[in-house]
Motif scaffolding. Structure first.
Motif, PDB file in Angstrom:
ATOM      1  N   ASP A   1     -46.801  23.710  17.383  1.00  0.00           N
ATOM      2  CA  ASP A   1     -46.032  24.741  16.680  1.00  0.00           C
ATOM      3  C   ASP A   1     -46.031  26.006  17.540  1.00  0.00           C
ATOM      4  O   ASP A   1     -46.851  26.912  17.366  1.00  0.00           O
ATOM      5  CB  ASP A   1     -46.661  25.021  15.303  1.00  0.00           C
TER       6      ASP A   1
ATOM      7  N   ASN B   1     -37.018  26.327  27.973  1.00  0.00           N
ATOM      8  CA  ASN B   1     -36.053  26.614  26.895  1.00  0.00           C
ATOM      9  C   ASN B   1     -36.611  26.293  25.505  1.00  0.00           C
ATOM     10  O   ASN B   1     -35.911  25.763  24.640  1.00  0.00           O
ATOM     11  CB  ASN B   1     -34.745  25.829  27.118  1.00  0.00           C
ATOM     12  N   ASN B   2     -37.879  26.599  25.342  1.00  0.00           N
ATOM     13  CA  ASN B   2     -38.531  26.298  24.057  1.00  0.00           C
ATOM     14  C   ASN B   2     -39.103  27.571  23.423  1.00  0.00           C
ATOM     15  O   ASN B   2     -40.069  27.504  22.665  1.00  0.00           O
ATOM     16  CB  ASN B   2     -39.650  25.265  24.286  1.00  0.00           C
TER      17      ASN B   2
ATOM     18  N   PRO C   1     -43.891  28.660  17.854  1.00  0.00           N
ATOM     19  CA  PRO C   1     -43.692  29.986  17.231  1.00  0.00           C
ATOM     20  C   PRO C   1     -44.974  30.542  16.607  1.00  0.00           C
ATOM     21  O   PRO C   1     -45.280  31.726  16.750  1.00  0.00           O
ATOM     22  CB  PRO C   1     -42.626  29.721  16.164  1.00  0.00           C
TER      23      PRO C   1
ATOM     24  N   GLY D   1     -38.389  30.748  21.044  1.00  0.00           N
ATOM     25  CA  GLY D   1     -37.504  31.311  20.028  1.00  0.00           C
ATOM     26  C   GLY D   1     -37.314  32.814  20.201  1.00  0.00           C
ATOM     27  O   GLY D   1     -38.152  33.505  20.803  1.00  0.00           O
ATOM     28  N   ALA D   2     -36.216  33.316  19.660  1.00  0.00           N
ATOM     29  CA  ALA D   2     -35.893  34.739  19.802  1.00  0.00           C
ATOM     30  C   ALA D   2     -36.947  35.618  19.129  1.00  0.00           C
ATOM     31  O   ALA D   2     -37.403  36.620  19.704  1.00  0.00           O
ATOM     32  CB  ALA D   2     -34.520  35.012  19.195  1.00  0.00           C
ATOM     33  N   ASN D   3     -37.353  35.270  17.916  1.00  0.00           N
ATOM     34  CA  ASN D   3     -38.349  36.081  17.201  1.00  0.00           C
ATOM     35  C   ASN D   3     -39.693  36.060  17.904  1.00  0.00           C
ATOM     36  O   ASN D   3     -40.410  37.054  17.914  1.00  0.00           O
ATOM     37  CB  ASN D   3     -38.490  35.582  15.759  1.00  0.00           C
ATOM     38  N   SER D   4     -40.038  34.916  18.489  1.00  0.00           N
ATOM     39  CA  SER D   4     -41.309  34.809  19.215  1.00  0.00           C
ATOM     40  C   SER D   4     -41.309  35.750  20.424  1.00  0.00           C
ATOM     41  O   SER D   4     -42.298  36.446  20.693  1.00  0.00           O
ATOM     42  CB  SER D   4     -41.543  33.366  19.674  1.00  0.00           C
ATOM     43  N   LYS D   5     -40.198  35.779  21.143  1.00  0.00           N
ATOM     44  CA  LYS D   5     -40.116  36.652  22.311  1.00  0.00           C
ATOM     45  C   LYS D   5     -40.214  38.118  21.903  1.00  0.00           C
ATOM     46  O   LYS D   5     -40.894  38.923  22.550  1.00  0.00           O
ATOM     47  CB  LYS D   5     -38.809  36.404  23.056  1.00  0.00           C
TER      48      LYS D   5
ATOM     49  N   GLN E   1     -43.047  28.333  28.120  1.00  0.00           N
ATOM     50  CA  GLN E   1     -42.101  27.893  27.094  1.00  0.00           C
ATOM     51  C   GLN E   1     -40.691  28.405  27.385  1.00  0.00           C
ATOM     52  O   GLN E   1     -39.706  27.719  27.104  1.00  0.00           O
ATOM     53  CB  GLN E   1     -42.561  28.375  25.704  1.00  0.00           C
TER      54      GLN E   1
END
Length: 510
Positions: free
Chosen positions: A187, A229-230, A189, A232-236, A225
């Motif tokens: 997981d 390409n793994n 994110p 996510g926008a919110n994670s970044k 990641q």
């Protein structure tokens, strides 16, 4: 629209209700989502006996999930009582179902209390219940990490940053190896979120070395990641915010400013994407709605045209009959109206005469009461002058009987008393004239409520209202303190005051 085509296929129908509820919830239509979920539960209850054992087993999880989503939709609409009922029903339903459903229901209720009720203590209670159960029964399930993250968030809000930091650190290690039960992959994110929160809380605690070590490890994960390409926008975005805070506390202002600009640019891009997505959904829904409205309008128009054609002859007959009736009714109304106007005019004349008579009687009564008050005041002044004259006579008698030396002294005292009497009468009259002018509104209020008061009693009320001492009032009214007390007693009687009400307080608050 497809439900009629899959009649008696109970599993398909139940799934269609769930899919509709989920879809409406995702695109931001909570009312429609609630309707779909309620249809799901209603259909399940009516057809439960017709489901196979495999289907019954499948819908244990779906019923728990549906309750949670139904509660979430109620909460979005602000119907918090209904949301709480759904959460409690879900907790009760999952209590004896086993597996992960029960701690998940407890955790969801804790989130509801945390986000919507802002009741941190109650939310923490349910999070800890869920955590203890999951930690014992399913220690490797990713729900453990989610609950641990929720507890840490509450600790942050309660300014217990050190406790929160320990939990975020534990989660960072946990999600490095934990496998998501649905995707059977890591997981990512949650891993990045836990690492970012660990860096933030370590920085706030001024443990910059520990924060830097955590950040270095987190950065390598984010880079890896991102290359695959793994990411996510919110994670970044969460990673960049943790980086900015750490750089600020390390006094690296230039790098912190550069990161802040990255955050702003990235956040704006995400917002634009979200707005475009919302706009697309709205346009599609608007098109569907307009098509349905146009079709319904066309159907209604055709139905109305057919109905009008079939009833045209009836309408003509009804129209002629109605017109005749209306003409007759109008004639009756005009005749009746003229009669009412004449009767009303007579009544108005009679009422006007009666009002004039009542007004004259009221004016005469007012004049009589005014003369009665003036007569009462005159009698009081006459009594006071008689008392003063008696005192004057006694002083003259004393002068006659006194020796020559005492006579001069007594004569001077008499002259002074007469001069004082003249002066006091003049000053007192002037004082009362001014008092009457300044107290005009008060007098109006007083006499409208208590019409039986004499002029002296009205002036006594005005002096009490000005908070003048009793001795000064007796002097101004040229009476003794005993007479003043008698006047106050009579005034209480006329004002109808009970013994527990203070006269001064009552008048000063009129």
């Amino acid at each position: 629209d497809l439900l009629s085509s899959i009649k008696d296929h109970h599993s398909f129908i139940l799934d269609s209700y769930l899919h509709s509820g989920n879809w409406f919830r995702e695109v931001g239509f909570p009312k429609e989502s609630i309707k779909s979920y309620l249809d799901f539960f209603d259909y399940y209850q009516k057809n439960e006996s017709l489901l196979t054992s495999e289907e019954l087993k499948k819908y244990i999880e779906m019923r728990s999930y549906g309750r949670s989503m139904l509660a979430e939709s109620y909460a979005k609409l602000g119907v918090l009582d209904s949301a709480a009922i759904q959460h409690k029903e879900n907790i009760s339903f999952t209590k004896n179902q086993g597996y992960i459903y029960h701690p998940s229901a407890l955790n969801n209720y804790g989130l509801f209390l945390y986000w919507h009720k802002e009741d941190l203590d109650s939310a923490l209670y349910y999070f800890k219940q869920a955590y203890n159960f999951t930690q014992i029964e399913y220690p490797n399930h990713t729900l453990v990490g989610s609950i641990r993250d929720n507890i840490a968030d509450i600790y942050v809000d309660q300014y217990l940053t050190e406790k929160a930091q320990l939990l975020y650190k534990t989660n960072f290690e946990f999600f490095k190896t934990a496998i998501n039960e649905r995707t059977l992959t890591k997981d990512i994110p949650r891993l990045i979120s836990a690492g970012s929160q660990f860096v933030v809380t370590s920085t706030k605690l001024n443990r910059l070395k520990e924060a830097q070590l955590g950040f270095d490890e987190l950065e390598s994960i984010v880079v890896y990641q991102g290359n695959h390409n793994n990411l996510g926008a919110n994670s970044k975005l969460e990673f960049l915010k943790a980086k900015e805070l750490l750089l600020e506390n390390q006094n690296n202002s230039t790098a912190a400013y550069t990161t802040a600009k990255q955050i702003t640019k990235y956040a704006d891009s995400l917002q634009r994407l979200a707005n475009n997505g919302d706009k697309k959904w709205q346009e599609e829904l608007n098109d569907i709605t307009i098509d349905r409205i146009a079709l319904n309008f066309k159907i209604v128009r055709i139905q109305k045209e057919n109905k009008i054609k079939s009833q045209r002859s009836k309408l003509w007959f009804i129209g002629i009959l109605s017109s005749s009736f209306i003409v007759l009714l109008v004639a009756l109304i005009f005749s009746r109206r003229q009669h009412l106007i004449n009767a009303k005019n007579k009544q108005l004349l009679a009422e006007q005469k009666l009002e004039n008579s009542a007004l004259k009687v009221e004016q005469l009564n007012s004049e009589i009461k005014s003369k009665e008050r003036d007569l009462s005041d005159f009698a009081i002044r006459l009594t006071q002058d008689q008392d003063w004259a008696k005192g004057l006579a006694e002083q003259l008698e004393a002068i006659k009987k006194a020796s020559s030396e005492e006579r001069d002294i007594l004569t001077k005292a008499l002259e002074q008393a007469i001069a004082n009497k003249i002066s006091v009468d003049s000053d007192t009259q002037d004082f009362f004239d001014r008092l009457d002018k300044l107290s005009d509104a008060f007098y109006s209020k007083l006499t409208s409520s208590y019409s039986n008061l004499s002029k002296n009693e009205i002036r006594l009320c005005s002096l009490i209202r000005l908070k003048i001492e009793s001795r000064s009032i007796s002097t101004l009214q040229n009476i003794t303190l005993a007479s003043l007390n008698t006047s106050r007693y009579r005034l209480r009687k006329k004002l109808i005051l009970s013994e527990d009400i203070d006269l001064d307080f009552f008048i000063q608050n009129l």
